[in-house]
Scaffold this motif. Structure first.
Motif, PDB file in Angstrom:
ATOM      1  N   ILE A   1       0.827  -1.212   0.000  1.00  0.00           N
ATOM      2  CA  ILE A   1       0.000   0.000   0.000  1.00  0.00           C
ATOM      3  C   ILE A   1       0.860   1.261   0.000  1.00  0.00           C
ATOM      4  N   THR A   2       2.073   1.158   0.532  1.00  0.00           N
ATOM      5  CA  THR A   2       2.986   2.308   0.466  1.00  0.00           C
ATOM      6  C   THR A   2       3.391   2.581  -0.967  1.00  0.00           C
ATOM      7  N   GLN A   3       3.743   1.539  -1.695  1.00  0.00           N
ATOM      8  CA  GLN A   3       4.155   1.723  -3.092  1.00  0.00           C
ATOM      9  C   GLN A   3       2.987   2.220  -3.940  1.00  0.00           C
ATOM     10  N   ILE A   4       1.786   1.727  -3.658  1.00  0.00           N
ATOM     11  CA  ILE A   4       0.613   2.197  -4.400  1.00  0.00           C
ATOM     12  C   ILE A   4       0.432   3.703  -4.217  1.00  0.00           C
ATOM     13  N   SER A   5       0.703   4.198  -3.022  1.00  0.00           N
ATOM     14  CA  SER A   5       0.545   5.634  -2.755  1.00  0.00           C
ATOM     15  C   SER A   5       1.604   6.471  -3.468  1.00  0.00           C
ATOM     16  N   GLY A   6       2.689   5.812  -3.912  1.00  0.00           N
ATOM     17  CA  GLY A   6       3.784   6.526  -4.548  1.00  0.00           C
ATOM     18  C   GLY A   6       4.892   6.900  -3.589  1.00  0.00           C
ATOM     19  N   ALA A   7       4.689   6.647  -2.297  1.00  0.00           N
ATOM     20  CA  ALA A   7       5.695   6.982  -1.291  1.00  0.00           C
ATOM     21  C   ALA A   7       6.788   5.919  -1.260  1.00  0.00           C
ATOM     22  N   LYS A   8       7.856   6.224  -0.536  1.00  0.00           N
ATOM     23  CA  LYS A   8       8.987   5.320  -0.394  1.00  0.00           C
ATOM     24  C   LYS A   8       8.920   4.599   0.945  1.00  0.00           C
ATOM     25  N   SER A   9       9.100   3.278   0.918  1.00  0.00           N
ATOM     26  CA  SER A   9       9.168   2.493   2.151  1.00  0.00           C
ATOM     27  C   SER A   9      10.532   2.634   2.802  1.00  0.00           C
ATOM     28  N   VAL A  10      10.525   2.851   4.111  1.00  0.00           N
ATOM     29  CA  VAL A  10      11.752   2.815   4.904  1.00  0.00           C
ATOM     30  C   VAL A  10      11.569   1.678   5.900  1.00  0.00           C
ATOM     31  N   GLN A  11      12.188   0.542   5.605  1.00  0.00           N
ATOM     32  CA  GLN A  11      12.018  -0.661   6.415  1.00  0.00           C
ATOM     33  C   GLN A  11      13.143  -0.750   7.445  1.00  0.00           C
ATOM     34  N   VAL A  12      12.768  -0.855   8.707  1.00  0.00           N
ATOM     35  CA  VAL A  12      13.731  -0.930   9.799  1.00  0.00           C
ATOM     36  C   VAL A  12      13.725  -2.354  10.345  1.00  0.00           C
ATOM     37  N   PRO A  13      14.841  -3.070  10.272  1.00  0.00           N
ATOM     38  CA  PRO A  13      14.864  -4.470  10.707  1.00  0.00           C
ATOM     39  C   PRO A  13      14.451  -4.644  12.166  1.00  0.00           C
ATOM     40  N   LEU A  14      13.759  -5.735  12.435  1.00  0.00           N
ATOM     41  CA  LEU A  14      13.450  -6.119  13.807  1.00  0.00           C
ATOM     42  C   LEU A  14      14.734  -6.406  14.570  1.00  0.00           C
ATOM     43  N   THR A  15      14.651  -6.381  15.879  1.00  0.00           N
ATOM     44  CA  THR A  15      15.794  -6.768  16.698  1.00  0.00           C
ATOM     45  C   THR A  15      15.991  -8.281  16.601  1.00  0.00           C
ATOM     46  N   SER A  16      17.080  -8.760  17.184  1.00  0.00           N
ATOM     47  CA  SER A  16      17.339 -10.209  17.189  1.00  0.00           C
ATOM     48  C   SER A  16      16.253 -10.975  17.932  1.00  0.00           C
ATOM     49  N   GLY A  17      15.507 -10.277  18.790  1.00  0.00           N
ATOM     50  CA  GLY A  17      14.393 -10.909  19.504  1.00  0.00           C
ATOM     51  C   GLY A  17      13.075 -10.784  18.782  1.00  0.00           C
ATOM     52  N   GLU A  18      13.111 -10.388  17.496  1.00  0.00           N
ATOM     53  CA  GLU A  18      11.933 -10.279  16.633  1.00  0.00           C
ATOM     54  C   GLU A  18      10.990  -9.154  17.048  1.00  0.00           C
ATOM     55  N   VAL A  19      11.528  -8.103  17.700  1.00  0.00           N
ATOM     56  CA  VAL A  19      10.728  -6.997  18.227  1.00  0.00           C
ATOM     57  C   VAL A  19      11.056  -5.721  17.434  1.00  0.00           C
ATOM     58  N   HIS A  20      10.099  -4.790  17.385  1.00  0.00           N
ATOM     59  CA  HIS A  20      10.351  -3.483  16.770  1.00  0.00           C
ATOM     60  C   HIS A  20      11.572  -2.825  17.420  1.00  0.00           C
ATOM     61  N   ASP A  21      12.461  -2.307  16.592  1.00  0.00           N
ATOM     62  CA  ASP A  21      13.608  -1.539  17.079  1.00  0.00           C
ATOM     63  C   ASP A  21      13.197  -0.066  17.031  1.00  0.00           C
TER      64      ASP A  21
END
Length: 360
Positions: A122-142
Motif C-alpha cells: 500500500i505504500t508503493q501504491i501511494s507513490g511513497a517510499k518504504s523505509v524498512q527498519v529491521p526487527l531486533t534479534s528478539g523479533e521486536v520493533h527496534d
C-alpha cells in the motif's frame, strides 16, 4: 487497431501481489486445517447470523454510507467522540486510506520489517517510499532505530502491536518514549489488529495513548477476535482532522450493511467474545509450551499465532505440515506463521513440527 496500451502510473511497476493464506486442501489424507490466515476457528458470535440474514433482505438497497449505528456503538465502547471514529474495509483498507491522505511521491513511510506484508504494497501504491527498519534479534520493533530513521520527508509510521507475523509487542515505556521523539506533523499508526489477545498489562492500549496525542491513530479490525474476516470491516480511532480525511478517502458504500450489522451484533456479544478469546489464549500457551519442549525457539507471542524462524528451510517445513494435514503461512527464506486454531488442528501441527525436527 492501435497496438499501444494505456499508460499506468510508474508506481505500479514491481508492486508485489498480496499473498493470502493458502486454503486447506480437500485431497485425500489427514483432515486438512487452514492455519495460514489467522482466522478465528469459532463460528460467528450470537446474534450475528440473525442480523446478517435480516440485512440480506435489503440487498437491493445501498448500505448506510456513514455507518451511523456502528460508529455510535464504537464511540460508546471506547469512550471517544463519534467524530474520532472512521470505518473501512478491514483495518488494511483503513491503512490504505491513511496513506492516501498523508503520503505521495517524495514522501517516506517507516515500518518495521518483517511486519505486516501489506505495508510495502500500500505504500508503493501511494507513490511513497518504504523505509524498512529491521526487527531486533528478539523479533521486536527496534523503536530507537525507527526514531533515527525519521527525516523531513517522513509522513507516516506504522507500529504493528502485536507485530504480524512474529507476535511480539512493544511495551508502554518504550512506546511512549518513541512517541515523544516523533515530530507532531508525522502520523503514527498503531496497528492493533490482535489487541484482544494481549494479556501483558505492560502493553498499552493504543486508544489511551491517542487521547492526548493528535498525531496518533489506532487501527482495529473485526476480522480476528470477532471472527468476521469474511465481511471486511475495520475502523480507526483518530483525532478529527485525521478521521475526517479517512472519511474523504473511503470508498463510497464500501462497508456493506451485512458487515455493519454483524459488527454491531458482535460488539453486543462481548461476554461470549471474551470467553472465546480466553480459550484461544489458553491454546496458544499450550502450543508454545509444546514447541519449546520439542526444542524450538519461539518468540513470546501476544497474538493468535506463533512464529518460527526457519530461514532456508521455511518452504520445506510448510510442505511437511501440509502433508500432515495443516496449512501454515510461509515467508520464504525467513520463517512460518502458524495460527492458533481448533485443538485438533493444533495437535496435528505439533505432531508435524516434532516429526520435522526429529527428521531434520
Amino acid at each position: 487497431m492501435s497496438e499501444s496500451t494505456p499508460t499506468l502510473r510508474a508506481e505500479m511497476a514491481g508492486i508485489p501481489t498480496y499473498k493470502p493464506g493458502k486454503p486447506a486442501s480437500a485431497s485425500e489424507g489427514p483432515a486438512a486445517y487452514k492455519l495460514s490466515s489467522n482466522e478465528n476457528p469459532y463460528p460467528p458470535l450470537p446474534g450475528v447470523m440473525e442480523s446478517t440474514l435480516a440485512a440480506a433482505a435489503q440487498l437491493n438497497r445501498y448500505p448506510d454510507m456513514a455507518c451511523t449505528t456502528l460508529t455510535a456503538e464504537l464511540a460508546e465502547r471506547f469512550g471517544v467522540p463519534q467524530e474520532h471514529v472512521a470505518t473501512g474495509t478491514g483495518s488494511v483498507g483503513v491503512a490504505q486510506q491513511l496513506l492516501q491522505a498523508t503520503s505521495g511521491p517524495g514522501d517516506e513511510v517507516i515500518y518495521a520489517w518483517r511486519s505486516f506484508e501489506a505495508y510495502p504494497i500500500i505504500t508503493q501504491i501511494s507513490g511513497a517510499k518504504s523505509v524498512q527498519v529491521p526487527l531486533t534479534s528478539g523479533e521486536v520493533h527496534d523503536l530507537d532505530a525507527m526514531a533515527a530513521a525519521i527525516t523531513d520527508r517522513t509522513r507516516l509510521i506504522f507500529v504493528c502491536n502485536p507485530n504480524n507475523p512474529t507476535g511480539t509487542v512493544v511495551r508502554r515505556a518504550e512506546l511512549e518514549r518513541f512517541l515523544d521523539q516523533v515530530p507532531g506533523d508525522v502520523l503514527v499508526v498503531l496497528d492493533e489488529a490482535y489487541r484482544e489477545f494481549i494479556r501483558d498489562v505492560e502493553v498499552p492500549d493504543g486508544v489511551e495513548l491517542y487521547r492526548d496525542r493528535p498525531n496518533v491513530a489506532v487501527l482495529r479490525t473485526f476480522s480476528k477476535a470477532y471472527g468476521l474476516a469474511g465481511l471486511r470491516v475495520g475502523f480507526a480511532i483518530a483525532h478529527e482532522p485525521v478521521a475526517a480525511a479517512l472519511r474523504k478517502t473511503a470508498v463510497p458504500f464500501g462497508v456493506s450493511q451485512l458487515a455493519q450489522d454483524a459488527a454491531v451484533a458482535s460488539l453486543r456479544a462481548e461476554d461470549e467474545l471474551l470467553g472465546r478469546v480466553g480459550a484461544l489464549v489458553g491454546e496458544r500457551a499450550r502450543v508454545v509450551a509444546a514447541l519449546q519442549e520439542q526444542g524450538w525457539t519461539v518468540p513470546e507471542t501476544h497474538a493468535n499465532f506463533v512464529w518460527l524462524r526457519l530461514g532456508e528451510r521455511t518452504v520445506e517445513f510448510a510442505q511437511s505440515c501440509e502433508r500432515a494435514g495443516v496449512v501454515v503461512r510461509p515467508f520464504a527464506g525467513e520463517g512460518v506463521r502458524v495460527t492458533i486454531g481448533e485443538t485438533e488442528a493444533n495437535d496435528l501441527f505439533l505432531k508435524a513440527a516434532e516429526a520435522f525436527r526429529k527428521n531434520g
